[in-house]
Design a protein around this motif. Structure first.
Motif, mmCIF file in Angstrom:
data_model
loop_
_atom_site.group_PDB
_atom_site.id
_atom_site.type_symbol
_atom_site.label_atom_id
_atom_site.label_comp_id
_atom_site.label_asym_id
_atom_site.label_seq_id
_atom_site.Cartn_x
_atom_site.Cartn_y
_atom_site.Cartn_z
ATOM 1 N N ASN A 41 -28.070 -14.496 110.832
ATOM 2 C CA ASN A 41 -26.713 -15.042 111.047
ATOM 3 C C ASN A 41 -26.592 -16.526 110.722
ATOM 4 N N VAL A 42 -27.190 -16.925 109.613
ATOM 5 C CA VAL A 42 -27.166 -18.325 109.204
ATOM 6 C C VAL A 42 -25.815 -18.659 108.567
ATOM 7 N N ASP A 43 -25.220 -19.771 108.989
ATOM 8 C CA ASP A 43 -23.941 -20.212 108.428
ATOM 9 C C ASP A 43 -24.126 -21.116 107.215
ATOM 10 N N GLN A 44 -25.152 -21.969 107.251
ATOM 11 C CA GLN A 44 -25.327 -22.935 106.181
ATOM 12 C C GLN A 44 -26.780 -23.400 106.135
ATOM 13 N N ALA A 45 -27.143 -24.004 104.995
ATOM 14 C CA ALA A 45 -28.492 -24.543 104.826
ATOM 15 C C ALA A 45 -28.389 -25.999 104.415
ATOM 16 N N LEU A 46 -29.052 -26.871 105.179
ATOM 17 C CA LEU A 46 -29.180 -28.259 104.769
ATOM 18 C C LEU A 46 -30.449 -28.389 103.949
ATOM 19 N N GLY A 58 -21.223 -28.958 90.073
ATOM 20 C CA GLY A 58 -21.398 -27.709 90.798
ATOM 21 C C GLY A 58 -20.699 -27.706 92.138
ATOM 22 N N GLN A 59 -20.030 -28.830 92.434
ATOM 23 C CA GLN A 59 -19.271 -28.973 93.687
ATOM 24 C C GLN A 59 -20.149 -28.680 94.910
ATOM 25 N N ILE A 60 -21.407 -29.108 94.851
ATOM 26 C CA ILE A 60 -22.320 -28.990 95.985
ATOM 27 C C ILE A 60 -22.066 -30.170 96.927
ATOM 28 N N LYS A 61 -21.854 -29.899 98.199
ATOM 29 C CA LYS A 61 -21.672 -30.980 99.165
ATOM 30 C C LYS A 61 -22.943 -31.814 99.237
ATOM 31 N N GLN A 62 -22.787 -33.140 99.286
ATOM 32 C CA GLN A 62 -23.931 -34.040 99.372
ATOM 33 C C GLN A 62 -23.639 -35.129 100.406
ATOM 34 N N VAL A 63 -24.656 -35.453 101.218
ATOM 35 C CA VAL A 63 -24.518 -36.503 102.224
ATOM 36 C C VAL A 63 -25.720 -37.438 102.110
ATOM 37 N N ILE A 64 -25.453 -38.724 102.076
ATOM 38 C CA ILE A 64 -26.499 -39.735 102.008
ATOM 39 C C ILE A 64 -26.774 -40.235 103.424
ATOM 40 N N VAL A 65 -28.041 -40.184 103.865
ATOM 41 C CA VAL A 65 -28.351 -40.569 105.243
ATOM 42 C C VAL A 65 -29.584 -41.466 105.303
ATOM 43 N N SER A 66 -29.711 -42.131 106.446
ATOM 44 C CA SER A 66 -30.922 -42.879 106.781
ATOM 45 C C SER A 66 -31.173 -42.729 108.266
ATOM 46 N N ALA A 67 -32.340 -42.230 108.622
ATOM 47 C CA ALA A 67 -32.696 -42.114 110.038
ATOM 48 C C ALA A 67 -32.985 -43.475 110.643
ATOM 49 N N GLU A 68 -33.250 -44.466 109.809
ATOM 50 C CA GLU A 68 -33.543 -45.813 110.286
ATOM 51 C C GLU A 68 -32.263 -46.576 110.625
ATOM 52 N N THR A 69 -31.280 -46.549 109.719
ATOM 53 C CA THR A 69 -30.038 -47.306 109.924
ATOM 54 C C THR A 69 -28.937 -46.458 110.542
ATOM 55 N N MET A 70 -29.157 -45.127 110.642
ATOM 56 C CA MET A 70 -28.186 -44.159 111.165
ATOM 57 C C MET A 70 -27.010 -43.948 110.209
ATOM 58 N N GLY A 84 -24.738 -42.149 107.802
ATOM 59 C CA GLY A 84 -24.474 -40.751 107.488
ATOM 60 C C GLY A 84 -24.775 -39.771 108.608
ATOM 61 N N ILE A 85 -25.336 -40.212 109.724
ATOM 62 C CA ILE A 85 -25.742 -39.292 110.793
ATOM 63 C C ILE A 85 -24.527 -38.611 111.430
ATOM 64 N N GLU A 86 -23.451 -39.351 111.664
ATOM 65 C CA GLU A 86 -22.248 -38.744 112.249
ATOM 66 C C GLU A 86 -21.661 -37.692 111.326
ATOM 67 N N ALA A 87 -21.713 -37.932 110.027
ATOM 68 C CA ALA A 87 -21.205 -36.953 109.057
ATOM 69 C C ALA A 87 -21.999 -35.654 109.139
ATOM 70 N N VAL A 88 -23.315 -35.766 109.314
ATOM 71 C CA VAL A 88 -24.147 -34.567 109.442
ATOM 72 C C VAL A 88 -23.837 -33.841 110.746
ATOM 73 N N LYS A 89 -23.635 -34.580 111.833
ATOM 74 C CA LYS A 89 -23.277 -33.950 113.107
ATOM 75 C C LYS A 89 -22.021 -33.105 112.968
ATOM 76 N N ASN A 90 -21.036 -33.633 112.270
ATOM 77 C CA ASN A 90 -19.779 -32.903 112.092
ATOM 78 C C ASN A 90 -19.985 -31.612 111.307
ATOM 79 N N LEU A 91 -20.952 -31.605 110.398
ATOM 80 C CA LEU A 91 -21.253 -30.400 109.621
ATOM 81 C C LEU A 91 -21.963 -29.345 110.469
ATOM 82 N N LEU A 92 -22.707 -29.788 111.476
ATOM 83 C CA LEU A 92 -23.543 -28.877 112.251
ATOM 84 C C LEU A 92 -22.832 -28.236 113.437
ATOM 85 N N ARG A 93 -21.789 -28.852 113.945
ATOM 86 C CA ARG A 93 -21.151 -28.380 115.178
ATOM 87 C C ARG A 93 -20.700 -26.923 115.072
ATOM 88 N N GLN A 94 -21.043 -26.145 116.104
ATOM 89 C CA GLN A 94 -20.626 -24.754 116.263
ATOM 90 C C GLN A 94 -21.087 -23.863 115.104
#
Length: 303
Positions: A79-84, A138-150, A152-162
């Motif tokens: 029952n996977v919805d998406q793959a990061l 290819g209209q693939i969604k892309q998000v640029i993130v850094s675990a050090e500076t945070m 893009g992290i909020e953008a990823v959270k919004n993708l993961l909810r529910q």
């Protein structure tokens, strides 16, 4: 005494018990006797939606497994919805061939792929644009993130909810660091990149859905570096490239493999820059692989 049944999601199985998340609570569940009979072939995977009856405290019994919408074999999850698809912009450099293979797998499984580019704090703007450019058409969604500076992290959270999400990508790309940034205190083990090989060390050993505080279920999967192609025929390959799907039916021949055929809409799009040259080269490489696989298949003997 059994209480009325309620639905939940299996987040992991261990030593004959299944841990089921239902309405914010995790219940430790055993199987109803009918599932333990040797003749039953029912499997129970992380991600399965189940109906449980409640016992005392946080105990329960699995009464029913609801129909799955999909099932992955690697990782074994339902029952996977998406793959990061998590890849670092640098240290190590992105493996574009592996990205293209992972895109094939997720699209073939009808799971939405999202490219997560990590370590943006270490990369130049030129490096970031070069990584992104071949996936734009290819209209693939892309998000640029850094675990050090945070970044893009909020953008990823919004993708993961529910949603139920799997993280995939090579070791050292920053999957565990990403999860630690998404939920501080998770304290997942991170892997260093070997200076000798340029590859990361595996830090995740089993499949488990992590229940994050912002209502997300995420599977951090074991790292890997090679994958065989899905079971496809050569004509089916183009259906897994979004850039090519947009041009379906525009070639002269319905059987066009977009390789050397005349009046091919795909080849024309590559020449005009509407399909990135690198993505087209990946398509041709995979096509040759599928054709060679078909040639190696044993032929049935004539009676």
């Amino acid at each position: 005494m059994n209480l009325p049944g309620k639905e939940g999601t299996i987040i992991k199985g261990y030593s004959g018990f299944y841990y089921v998340l239902s309405e914010g609570t995790i219940f430790t569940c055993s199987l109803r006797g009918k599932f333990r009979q040797k003749k039953m072939e029912q499997t129970f995977l992380p991600g399965d939606r189940v109906v449980i009856s409640l016992l005392e405290g946080d105990k329960g019994v699995i009464e029913e497994v609801l129909p799955r919408k999909n099932e992955l074999l690697r990782p074994t999850i339902a029952n996977v919805d998406q793959a990061l698809l998590v890849f670092s912009l640098t240290s190590p450099d992105p493996d574009f061939a592996l990205i293209d293979r992972l895109l094939l797998f997720t699209i073939e499984e009808q799971i939405e792929p999202i490219l997560i580019w990590t370590k943006s704090d270490l990369a130049t703007e030129e490096c970031i644009e070069k990584a992104k450019e071949s996936f734009v058409q290819g209209q693939i969604k892309q998000v640029i993130v850094s675990a050090e500076t945070m970044n893009g992290i909020e953008a990823v959270k919004n993708l993961l909810r529910q949603r139920i999400t799997v993280l995939a990508g090579p070791s050292g790309a920053g999957k565990s660091s990403l999860l630690n940034a998404l939920q501080p205190g998770l304290a997942l083990k991170t892997g260093e990149v070997s200076k000798k090989t340029g590859r990361g060390r595996h830090t995740t050993r089993h499949v488990e859905l992590l229940h994050l505080s912002f209502d997300a279920l995420v599977a951090d999967t074991p790292g890997f570096s090679t994958l065989n192609l899905p079971a496809l025929t050569a004509p089916q390959l183009g259906e897994l490239f979004p850039e090519i799907v947009d041009l379906m039916g525009q070639c002269r021949f319905n059987s066009c493999l977009h390789r050397t055929e005349p009046d091919c809409a795909v080849q024309e799009a590559v020449e005009k820059g509407l399909i990135h040259q690198r993505r087209y080269e990946s398509y041709l490489l995979f096509l040759e692989e599928l054709i060679n696989q078909d040639r190696r298949k044993p032929k049935g003997r004539k009676e």
